[in-house]
Design a protein around this motif. Structure first.
Motif, PDB file in Angstrom:
ATOM      1  N   UNK A   1       0.815  -1.194   0.000  1.00 15.46           N
ATOM      2  CA  UNK A   1       0.000   0.000   0.000  1.00 15.46           C
ATOM      3  C   UNK A   1       0.863   1.264   0.000  1.00 15.46           C
ATOM      4  N   UNK A   2       1.890   1.267   0.878  1.00 12.75           N
ATOM      5  CA  UNK A   2       2.729   2.458   0.932  1.00 12.75           C
ATOM      6  C   UNK A   2       3.548   2.629  -0.340  1.00 12.75           C
ATOM      7  N   UNK A   3       3.910   1.516  -0.986  1.00 12.79           N
ATOM      8  CA  UNK A   3       4.658   1.614  -2.232  1.00 12.79           C
ATOM      9  C   UNK A   3       3.779   2.209  -3.338  1.00 12.79           C
ATOM     10  N   UNK A   4       2.506   1.877  -3.338  1.00 10.68           N
ATOM     11  CA  UNK A   4       1.591   2.440  -4.324  1.00 10.68           C
ATOM     12  C   UNK A   4       1.419   3.942  -4.108  1.00 10.68           C
ATOM     13  N   UNK A   5       1.251   4.369  -2.870  1.00  8.45           N
ATOM     14  CA  UNK A   5       1.106   5.795  -2.581  1.00  8.45           C
ATOM     15  C   UNK A   5       2.368   6.576  -2.932  1.00  8.45           C
ATOM     16  N   UNK A   6       3.522   6.011  -2.615  1.00 10.38           N
ATOM     17  CA  UNK A   6       4.772   6.678  -2.968  1.00 10.38           C
ATOM     18  C   UNK A   6       4.965   6.746  -4.477  1.00 10.38           C
ATOM     19  N   UNK A   7       4.560   5.706  -5.177  1.00  4.28           N
ATOM     20  CA  UNK A   7       4.656   5.710  -6.632  1.00  4.28           C
ATOM     21  C   UNK A   7       3.763   6.797  -7.226  1.00  4.28           C
ATOM     22  N   UNK A   8       2.551   6.931  -6.700  1.00  2.62           N
ATOM     23  CA  UNK A   8       1.654   7.983  -7.180  1.00  2.62           C
ATOM     24  C   UNK A   8       2.217   9.363  -6.880  1.00  2.62           C
ATOM     25  N   UNK A   9       2.776   9.538  -5.704  1.00  6.30           N
ATOM     26  CA  UNK A   9       3.343  10.826  -5.328  1.00  6.30           C
ATOM     27  C   UNK A   9       4.534  11.169  -6.215  1.00  6.30           C
TER      28      UNK A   9
END
Length: 90
Positions: A1-9
């Motif tokens: 989940x955190x990797x997805x949010x960081x990727x979007x950011x």
């Protein structure tokens, strides 16, 4: 989940950096800031997004990636604040 949010950011940072760079080159005409400020924003967003992608995908260090993803926003707020204080508005 955190990797997805960081990727979007990081993707959003790279998108903004690309738009600022296109404004500096002259392809887009949407910037409200000076050429120097726009160039600073483009360099800040693109280099920190690239560094964040490196730390996320190669080094697997998510704390540094988060700092690199938030870094351009902090730099821009400081740069705008300094521009507001020392800028010449005619």
């Amino acid at each position: 989940m955190k990797q997805l949010l960081l990727t979007l950011f990081l993707a959003f940072d790279a998108y903004l950096g690309t738009r600022f760079l296109l404004n500096v080159i002259g392809i887009l005409q949407t910037s409200k800031y000076s050429k120097g400020a726009t160039l600073f924003y483009a360099i800040a967003f693109l280099t920190l997004a690239a560094a964040g992608a490196y730390y996320m995908f190669v080094k697997q260090n998510f704390k540094i990636t988060l700092l690199l993803a938030i870094g351009p926003w902090i730099l821009i707020v400081l740069f705008l604040f300094i521009n507001m204080i020392f800028g010449d508005y005619k």
